[in-house]
Design a protein around this motif. Structure first.
Motif, PDB file in Angstrom:
ATOM      1  N   ALA A 184     -57.932 -70.406 -22.241  1.00  8.65           N
ATOM      2  CA  ALA A 184     -58.321 -71.556 -23.059  1.00  8.65           C
ATOM      3  C   ALA A 184     -58.446 -71.175 -24.534  1.00  8.65           C
ATOM      4  O   ALA A 184     -58.025 -71.921 -25.423  1.00  8.65           O
ATOM      5  N   VAL A 185     -59.016 -69.988 -24.809  1.00 10.72           N
ATOM      6  CA  VAL A 185     -59.172 -69.530 -26.196  1.00 10.72           C
ATOM      7  C   VAL A 185     -57.812 -69.321 -26.842  1.00 10.72           C
ATOM      8  O   VAL A 185     -57.573 -69.733 -27.984  1.00 10.72           O
ATOM      9  N   LEU A 186     -56.910 -68.687 -26.110  1.00 10.21           N
ATOM     10  CA  LEU A 186     -55.572 -68.442 -26.648  1.00 10.21           C
ATOM     11  C   LEU A 186     -54.843 -69.757 -26.896  1.00 10.21           C
ATOM     12  O   LEU A 186     -54.189 -69.931 -27.928  1.00 10.21           O
ATOM     13  N   CYS A 187     -54.972 -70.681 -25.955  1.00 10.99           N
ATOM     14  CA  CYS A 187     -54.327 -71.988 -26.108  1.00 10.99           C
ATOM     15  C   CYS A 187     -54.838 -72.705 -27.353  1.00 10.99           C
ATOM     16  O   CYS A 187     -54.055 -73.244 -28.147  1.00 10.99           O
ATOM     17  N   LYS A 188     -56.145 -72.675 -27.556  1.00  8.61           N
ATOM     18  CA  LYS A 188     -56.739 -73.343 -28.720  1.00  8.61           C
ATOM     19  C   LYS A 188     -56.261 -72.691 -30.012  1.00  8.61           C
ATOM     20  O   LYS A 188     -55.960 -73.376 -30.999  1.00  8.61           O
ATOM     21  N   THR A 189     -56.170 -71.358 -30.017  1.00  8.60           N
ATOM     22  CA  THR A 189     -55.704 -70.632 -31.207  1.00  8.60           C
ATOM     23  C   THR A 189     -54.282 -71.020 -31.561  1.00  8.60           C
ATOM     24  O   THR A 189     -53.957 -71.302 -32.725  1.00  8.60           O
ATOM     25  N   LEU A 190     -53.407 -71.046 -30.554  1.00  7.41           N
ATOM     26  CA  LEU A 190     -52.006 -71.370 -30.801  1.00  7.41           C
ATOM     27  C   LEU A 190     -51.830 -72.832 -31.220  1.00  7.41           C
ATOM     28  O   LEU A 190     -50.998 -73.141 -32.079  1.00  7.41           O
ATOM     29  N   GLU A 191     -52.598 -73.719 -30.617  1.00  6.73           N
ATOM     30  CA  GLU A 191     -52.515 -75.130 -31.009  1.00  6.73           C
ATOM     31  C   GLU A 191     -52.907 -75.304 -32.466  1.00  6.73           C
ATOM     32  O   GLU A 191     -52.288 -76.078 -33.204  1.00  6.73           O
ATOM     33  N   LYS A 192     -53.924 -74.550 -32.895  1.00  8.87           N
ATOM     34  CA  LYS A 192     -54.385 -74.646 -34.284  1.00  8.87           C
ATOM     35  C   LYS A 192     -53.351 -74.077 -35.250  1.00  8.87           C
ATOM     36  O   LYS A 192     -53.088 -74.652 -36.305  1.00  8.87           O
ATOM     37  N   LYS A 193     -52.739 -72.939 -34.879  1.00 12.05           N
ATOM     38  CA  LYS A 193     -51.817 -72.253 -35.770  1.00 12.05           C
ATOM     39  C   LYS A 193     -50.418 -72.865 -35.790  1.00 12.05           C
ATOM     40  O   LYS A 193     -49.761 -72.913 -36.837  1.00 12.05           O
ATOM     41  N   LEU A 194     -49.966 -73.352 -34.643  1.00 12.55           N
ATOM     42  CA  LEU A 194     -48.586 -73.819 -34.537  1.00 12.55           C
ATOM     43  C   LEU A 194     -48.444 -75.330 -34.647  1.00 12.55           C
ATOM     44  O   LEU A 194     -47.341 -75.838 -34.830  1.00 12.55           O
ATOM     45  N   GLY A 195     -49.555 -76.044 -34.520  1.00  8.81           N
ATOM     46  CA  GLY A 195     -49.506 -77.498 -34.686  1.00  8.81           C
ATOM     47  C   GLY A 195     -48.568 -78.159 -33.710  1.00  8.81           C
ATOM     48  O   GLY A 195     -48.573 -77.869 -32.502  1.00  8.81           O
ATOM     49  N   ASP A 196     -47.719 -79.045 -34.231  1.00  8.39           N
ATOM     50  CA  ASP A 196     -46.821 -79.806 -33.368  1.00  8.39           C
ATOM     51  C   ASP A 196     -45.456 -79.145 -33.205  1.00  8.39           C
ATOM     52  O   ASP A 196     -44.500 -79.786 -32.754  1.00  8.39           O
ATOM     53  N   ARG A 197     -45.361 -77.867 -33.550  1.00 10.48           N
ATOM     54  CA  ARG A 197     -44.087 -77.165 -33.379  1.00 10.48           C
ATOM     55  C   ARG A 197     -43.820 -76.812 -31.929  1.00 10.48           C
ATOM     56  O   ARG A 197     -42.679 -76.516 -31.558  1.00 10.48           O
ATOM     57  N   CYS A 198     -44.862 -76.803 -31.117  1.00 13.97           N
ATOM     58  CA  CYS A 198     -44.652 -76.456 -29.714  1.00 13.97           C
ATOM     59  C   CYS A 198     -45.586 -77.243 -28.814  1.00 13.97           C
ATOM     60  O   CYS A 198     -46.594 -77.791 -29.256  1.00 13.97           O
ATOM     61  N   ARG A 199     -45.227 -77.300 -27.542  1.00 15.11           N
ATOM     62  CA  ARG A 199     -46.077 -77.882 -26.505  1.00 15.11           C
ATOM     63  C   ARG A 199     -46.490 -76.750 -25.579  1.00 15.11           C
ATOM     64  O   ARG A 199     -45.641 -75.997 -25.105  1.00 15.11           O
ATOM     65  N   ILE A 200     -47.795 -76.617 -25.345  1.00 15.54           N
ATOM     66  CA  ILE A 200     -48.313 -75.477 -24.609  1.00 15.54           C
ATOM     67  C   ILE A 200     -48.673 -75.864 -23.181  1.00 15.54           C
ATOM     68  O   ILE A 200     -49.350 -76.865 -22.943  1.00 15.54           O
ATOM     69  N   PHE A 201     -48.224 -75.047 -22.224  1.00 12.54           N
ATOM     70  CA  PHE A 201     -48.546 -75.218 -20.813  1.00 12.54           C
ATOM     71  C   PHE A 201     -49.356 -74.013 -20.361  1.00 12.54           C
ATOM     72  O   PHE A 201     -49.211 -72.913 -20.897  1.00 12.54           O
ATOM     73  N   GLN A 202     -50.202 -74.219 -19.333  1.00 13.98           N
ATOM     74  CA  GLN A 202     -51.047 -73.142 -18.846  1.00 13.98           C
ATOM     75  C   GLN A 202     -50.861 -72.933 -17.353  1.00 13.98           C
ATOM     76  O   GLN A 202     -50.676 -73.886 -16.593  1.00 13.98           O
ATOM     77  N   ALA A 203     -50.925 -71.648 -16.949  1.00 17.58           N
ATOM     78  CA  ALA A 203     -50.837 -71.288 -15.534  1.00 17.58           C
ATOM     79  C   ALA A 203     -51.884 -70.228 -15.245  1.00 17.58           C
ATOM     80  O   ALA A 203     -52.177 -69.383 -16.096  1.00 17.58           O
ATOM     81  N   GLU A 204     -52.426 -70.254 -14.034  1.00 16.77           N
ATOM     82  CA  GLU A 204     -53.474 -69.291 -13.683  1.00 16.77           C
ATOM     83  C   GLU A 204     -52.968 -68.140 -12.821  1.00 16.77           C
ATOM     84  O   GLU A 204     -53.720 -67.241 -12.469  1.00 16.77           O
TER      85      GLU A 204
END
Length: 271
Positions: free
Chosen positions: A15-35
């Motif tokens: 979750a922390v990594l996802c939040k960091t990337l969303e903040k830094k990359l904005g709308d340049r990418c769509r992020i998916f998560q897997a456990e």
């Protein structure tokens, strides 16, 4: 829009990594998560993932196994390993699947973002020319010759200087870790380990920061064209050069130049 996958069995870290990337990359990418690796492969197939950030130790299918399956189907997907396990065997297998980089937890945010930005640049370039043949030096086959159990022999200082000199002489070209490994006559997996031991960081981060220090020196000339400065330090794409410069320094090349002209400051030497 680039589809990026984060696979990590630790929910908080993911979750922390996802939040960091969303903040830094904005709308340049769509992020998916897997456990876990199984879920990562399912998302990869379904969502046409272009960048995969994989932990290694996950239940069931681990990150290395997931990467190997991805690579069998896709030569161009950018794979980044982000793990707490500093095992040479893992690093060796990471190279065999042509991973862009192998980062250790706890990671430094700037180091991570430099690698992710490089992956984004590769992925965006691929998307721009996906109807043509896309080639990159990072997808070349791995050279053989790594000897199990190889370790440094106490010559780190001399080796560091040899590598540093090669980078100083070639940073203006499209230089990759694989290029330097071949020039040093090392297998890529062994060179990856050597570089980390000699410089305390990964190759991508070191090269990027070195290039930015050289760019700073060139920016001290108020008549120098910023696009040409980017080319002079290894960036044919001036927009990408500006993005990387801002990522490293916090300001654009133009803003940096203005600051220097106002203060008359001198830049320190990169070591």
């Amino acid at each position: 829009m680039i589809h990026l996958l984060i696979a990590d069995d630790e929910m908080l870290e993911r979750a922390v990594l996802c939040k960091t990337l969303e903040k830094k990359l904005g709308d340049r990418c769509r992020i998916f998560q897997a456990e876990n690796g199984r879920e990562a492969l399912e998302i990869y197939e379904r969502e046409k993932i272009r960048i995969a950030i994989l932990d290694i130790e996950m239940p069931g299918i681990n990150g290395i196994e997931a990467a190997e399956r991805i690579r069998k189907k896709d030569k161009e997907c950018c794979i980044i390993f982000l793990t707490a396990f500093d095992e040479f065997a893992y690093a060796r297998r990471a190279i065999t699947v042509r991973a862009l980089d192998y980062l250790l937890k706890p990671y430094e945010e700037q180091e991570l973002m430099l690698v992710v930005e490089e992956a984004m640049h590769i992925a965006e370039s691929f998307e721009a020319v996906k109807d043509k043949e896309f080639s990159d030096v990072r997808t070349e086959k791995v050279r053989e010759g790594l000897q199990d159990g190889e370790v440094l022999t106490g010559q780190e200082t001399g080796l560091r200087e040899v590598i540093s000199q090669y980078i100083r002489e070639n940073y203006q070209s499209d230089l990759s870790m694989q290029d330097v490994a071949r020039a040093m006559n090392y297998s890529e997996a062994y060179f990856c380990k050597l570089f980390k031991q000699c410089f305390g960081r990964n190759f991508t981060s070191y090269l990027t920061e070195y290039r930015m220090e050289e760019a700073k020196k060139l920016l001290e000339d108020p008549m120098a064209n910023i696009k040409e400065i980017g080319k002079a330090v290894g960036y044919g794409d001036s927009n990408y050069f500006t993005k990387v410069f801002r990522r490293v320094t916090g300001v654009s090349p133009t803003e940096y130049r203005v600051q220097q002209l106002r203060t008359g400051g001198n830049q320190g030497q990169y070591v």
